[in-house]
Design an enzyme around this catalytic site. Structure first.
Site, PDB file in Angstrom:
ATOM      1  N   ASP A 166      63.244  47.529  30.946  1.00 27.69           N
ATOM      2  CA  ASP A 166      63.312  46.781  29.689  1.00 27.69           C
ATOM      3  C   ASP A 166      62.008  46.005  29.482  1.00 27.69           C
ATOM      4  O   ASP A 166      61.212  45.836  30.403  1.00 27.69           O
ATOM      5  CB  ASP A 166      64.484  45.796  29.719  1.00 27.69           C
ATOM      6  CG  ASP A 166      65.818  46.483  29.951  1.00 27.69           C
ATOM      7  OD1 ASP A 166      65.995  47.602  29.436  1.00 27.69           O
ATOM      8  OD2 ASP A 166      66.671  45.905  30.643  1.00 27.69           O
ATOM      9  N   ASP A 188      64.001  51.545  28.748  1.00 28.18           N
ATOM     10  CA  ASP A 188      65.437  51.484  28.474  1.00 28.18           C
ATOM     11  C   ASP A 188      65.637  50.653  27.224  1.00 28.18           C
ATOM     12  O   ASP A 188      65.257  51.069  26.141  1.00 28.18           O
ATOM     13  CB  ASP A 188      66.171  50.901  29.686  1.00 28.18           C
ATOM     14  CG  ASP A 188      67.687  50.942  29.529  1.00 28.18           C
ATOM     15  OD1 ASP A 188      68.181  51.774  28.750  1.00 28.18           O
ATOM     16  OD2 ASP A 188      68.365  50.147  30.193  1.00 28.18           O
ATOM     17  N   ASP A 192      67.332  42.841  26.754  1.00 28.23           N
ATOM     18  CA  ASP A 192      68.699  42.800  27.286  1.00 28.23           C
ATOM     19  C   ASP A 192      69.033  41.375  27.701  1.00 28.23           C
ATOM     20  O   ASP A 192      68.377  40.812  28.600  1.00 28.23           O
ATOM     21  CB  ASP A 192      68.843  43.718  28.501  1.00 28.23           C
ATOM     22  CG  ASP A 192      69.077  45.173  28.114  1.00 28.23           C
ATOM     23  OD1 ASP A 192      69.032  45.475  26.905  1.00 28.23           O
ATOM     24  OD2 ASP A 192      69.289  45.997  29.025  1.00 28.23           O
ATOM     25  N   ARG A 239      71.623  49.158  18.646  1.00 29.42           N
ATOM     26  CA  ARG A 239      71.493  47.803  19.206  1.00 29.42           C
ATOM     27  C   ARG A 239      70.492  46.976  18.402  1.00 29.42           C
ATOM     28  O   ARG A 239      69.482  46.514  18.928  1.00 29.42           O
ATOM     29  CB  ARG A 239      71.069  47.843  20.673  1.00 29.42           C
ATOM     30  CG  ARG A 239      72.030  48.567  21.589  1.00 29.42           C
ATOM     31  CD  ARG A 239      71.565  48.454  23.025  1.00 29.42           C
ATOM     32  NE  ARG A 239      72.375  49.255  23.928  1.00 29.42           N
ATOM     33  CZ  ARG A 239      72.140  49.416  25.231  1.00 29.42           C
ATOM     34  NH1 ARG A 239      71.105  48.806  25.783  1.00 29.42           N
ATOM     35  NH2 ARG A 239      72.920  50.165  25.974  1.00 29.42           N
TER      36      ARG A 239
END
Length: 662
Positions: A166, A188, A192, A239
């Site tokens: 991330d 990824d 997050d 997302r």
């Protein structure tokens, strides 16, 4: 200075400086058109966009004690992975400035960020490439701003199943502000925020060209409180964000555009309120988005005021969620303005740097100066809150590129003051503030030396409010309060030419209160010549000691000199030759300035055995009751005046033009 009036010191009865009494006058005096006094306008008034660069978090990150990052810690600048990792992982608080691009090795590695840290990109070029900033469980009070984090993508792994690279990942943390960053092309997710992290604000970021932009949750608990505003999601698939089991998720003024073209009917979407999340969306803008906002049956989602353009699929809204204003105040921009605002203000910005707050971050102005990195190459602002700071401040030569900023409404709201006379440390030691560094600007401040020369009998009464020995020093909307030797604009030695520019300011004193050898311009300012109670000689405004090889000494232009002294009792200046130095030949020009009746008909005088007639004194087109043209008042010709402008005095060899900002 070490040369004084030969006559007995004269003082108006009760004339000891009372700081509170003069500050009202300082706030009230300024200069608009030539000779026209005006009230000072709020110098800290800023456009509506100013809060888009605020260095204080808003939303949920501002609650429960707030998020201050590395405030109070040392400021460091890093240019390599080892330094970034060292300071980011330290136990102590740090403000860490990332300068240029840092390539992380091995590819995809973590840089662990510990509690009480601010990590901020310098200008808009600070980058972390091929690596992740990682906040471990228990981390608290972190600010990450103004960075680009990019390019840990593993070719062919669009779904990010082979790596967990991330841009930023955090687990079970609290009080984190993610602001004005650009995230793109990672292995990824881009961001997050996981496992019961609390009091988070994510603002003014760009999430670009990626599959999984921004996920929140990965927990069965319902604890996370998060504010998400003014972010730009462009060229992303899912997302944007996805919020799982958030207690409160407040999304406002976000822009979701140019969604990745994908026939996936489920996992291509905008915002998703998942699990038991309570989500409020306000004044967003969705352009070309599949499923712009959706909610699980167990979740709640309130939407109001958003604009939908070229969208399809789900637009869920049910339940009451919560009212964000029950927690904090905020300003909503109109949804129609969101694309332009977010494109302009999101992502890294040139003007975002390090701002050190006094007293919120540092207890004194000097403590904030001490925190600035040595050989500082990028401006650091020391923002001083309204109040009176009784301290001495020294900006050493090794700490250039500073802005000292009073944050009050007027310059009189923020005062740095001390009361040392020259007898206790010499004229330099008496200065309340000394600036030895180059490229220092002071705005909206008052500098004072409130030593009461009427109350104490001393051999030397010099008591400086300010002394500068650096080059390219700017004072804007500042005040200098003192009696003898209030403001010294100087250089390290005679033949070093330093420059000082003073604009829209106020200077008061009585004996030689604007003096030194620096090339100094005072423009659009008020100079107050204080009465010392004499019927014949109340003092001298200037005492220049210009190097004979320097054609430009002091220029007072488009200003106003005022005085409560009796008529004909004040000198415009005298030539100061420190230590009898013959090569210190004063140069002073007063032009297009209002002069009071207190000015003598022969306003220049000798000093220390040196004749004023050998100095370079002149006037040009002055006016007012104290202005006159006589044999004892040299007047500059029009041709000479053409090469004695503000630009001529300040230009130097580097083309310095601080006046051009106005």
């Amino acid at each position: 200075m070490t040369q004084h009036l030969d006559s007995k010191r004269l003082h108006k009865p009760g004339q000891g400086k009372v700081l509170a009494a003069v500050l009202g006058l300082v706030a009230a005096l300024s200069l608009g058109a030539i000779g026209e006094a005006r009230a000072v306008s709020p110098t800290t008034a800023t456009p509506a966009s100013a809060d888009r660069w605020s260095d204080r978090p808003h939303g949920f990150a501002s609650l429960a004690g707030g998020t201050t990052g590395g405030a109070g810690g040392k400021v460091v600048t890093v240019t390599d992975q080892a330094s970034l990792a060292e300071y980011a992982g330290a136990k102590e608080p740090y403000i860490i400035r990332v300068s240029g691009s840092i390539d992380v090795e091995p590819f995809g590695s973590d840089i662990v960020v510990a509690s009480d840290k601010t990590i901020v990109g310098v200008g808009d070029t600070g980058e972390i490439v091929h690596g992740e900033l990682h906040l471990n469980p228990g981390t608290s009070n972190v600010i990450i701003r103004n960075l680009t984090i990019r390019d840990s993508y593993v070719e062919g792994d669009w779904d990010g199943k082979s790596t967990d690279f991330d841009a930023i990942q955090m687990d079970t943390v609290d009080h984190v502000w993610i602001d004005h960053n650009r995230f793109t092309h990672m292995g990824d997710g881009l961001l997050d925020i996981r496992k019961d992290s609390r009091y988070i604000t994510v603002s003014y970021n760009q999430f670009a060209h990626h599959n999984k932009a921004f996920g929140i949750g990965w927990t069965t608990n319902v604890q996370t409180e998060i504010t998400i505003d003014h972010n730009w999601f462009t060229g992303t698939k899912q997302r944007n964000p996805s919020a799982d089991n958030c207690a409160y998720a407040h999304l406002y003024n976000n822009y979701v555009s140019a969604q990745v073209a994908d026939a996936d009917p489920t996992w291509t979407y905008g915002n998703w309120s998942r699990g038991r999340t309570r989500m409020v969306i306000e004044n967003g803008y969705y352009d070309g988005v599949q499923h712009p906002y959706q909610a699980d049956a167990t979740a709640e989602l309130v939407q109001r005021g958003s604009i939908l353009k070229n969208v399809s699929g789900r637009q869920d809204a049910w339940g009451t969620a919560f009212e964000p204003r029950d927690f904090y105040d905020y300003r909503l921009d109109p949804a129609a303005e969101v694309p332009a605002l977010v494109k302009r203000f999101s992502g890294p910005q040139q003007r975002i740097g390090t701002t050190l707050h006094v007293p919120a971050d540092y207890p004194t102005v000097q403590a904030a100066v001490d925190a600035v990195p040595d050989r500082n190459a990028v401006p650091v602002t020391i923002a001083v809150a309204p109040g009176t700071y009784r301290e001495k401040v020294f900006v050493p030569a090794g700490k250039p590129n500073l802005v000292l900023l009073g944050t009050g409404r007027d310059r009189s709201d923020t005062v740095i003051v001390f009361d040392t006379p020259a007898e206790y440390g010499g004229s330099t030691g008496s200065a309340t503030v000394r600036i030895a560094a180059h490229d220092v600007t002071a705005r909206n401040l008052t500098f004072s030396n409130d030593f009461d020369e009427a109350a104490v009998e001393l051999k030397g009464e010099q008591a400086l409010a300010m002394k500068t020995t650096g080059d390219r020093i700017v004072f804007e909307n500042t005040a200098f309060l003192g009696n003898q030797d209030t403001l010294m604009a100087d250089s390290p030695k005679l033949d070093v030419i330093n420059r000082v520019y003073i604009r829209d300011s106020y200077i008061e004193g009585d004996v030689d209160f604007v003096y030194g050898r620096a090339t100094t311009v005072v423009e659009r300012s008020v100079i107050r010549a204080l009465s010392r109670g004499s019927d014949t000689n109340n003092g001298y405004i200037t005492a220049a000691s210009t190097w004979t090889g320097n054609p430009y000494g002091f220029l007072i232009t488009r200003s106003r000199i005022v005085s409560d002294a009796p008529d004909g009792t004040y000198h415009l200046g005298r030539p100061w030759h420190p230590g009898g130095e013959p090569a210190a030949v004063a140069q002073v020009l007063i032009r297009e300035t209002e002069l009071p009746a207190a000015i003598k008909s022969s306003p220049w005088t000798d000093m220390g055995g040196f004749s004023w007639k050998d100095a370079r004194f002149a006037e040009y087109r002055n006016f007012g009751p104290g202005a006159a043209v006589t044999a004892d008042r040299p007047q500059m010709s029009r041709d000479e005046a053409r090469v004695h402008t503000v630009a001529d005095y300040l230009r130097g060899t580097d083309g310095w033009a601080p006046y051009a900002r106005h």
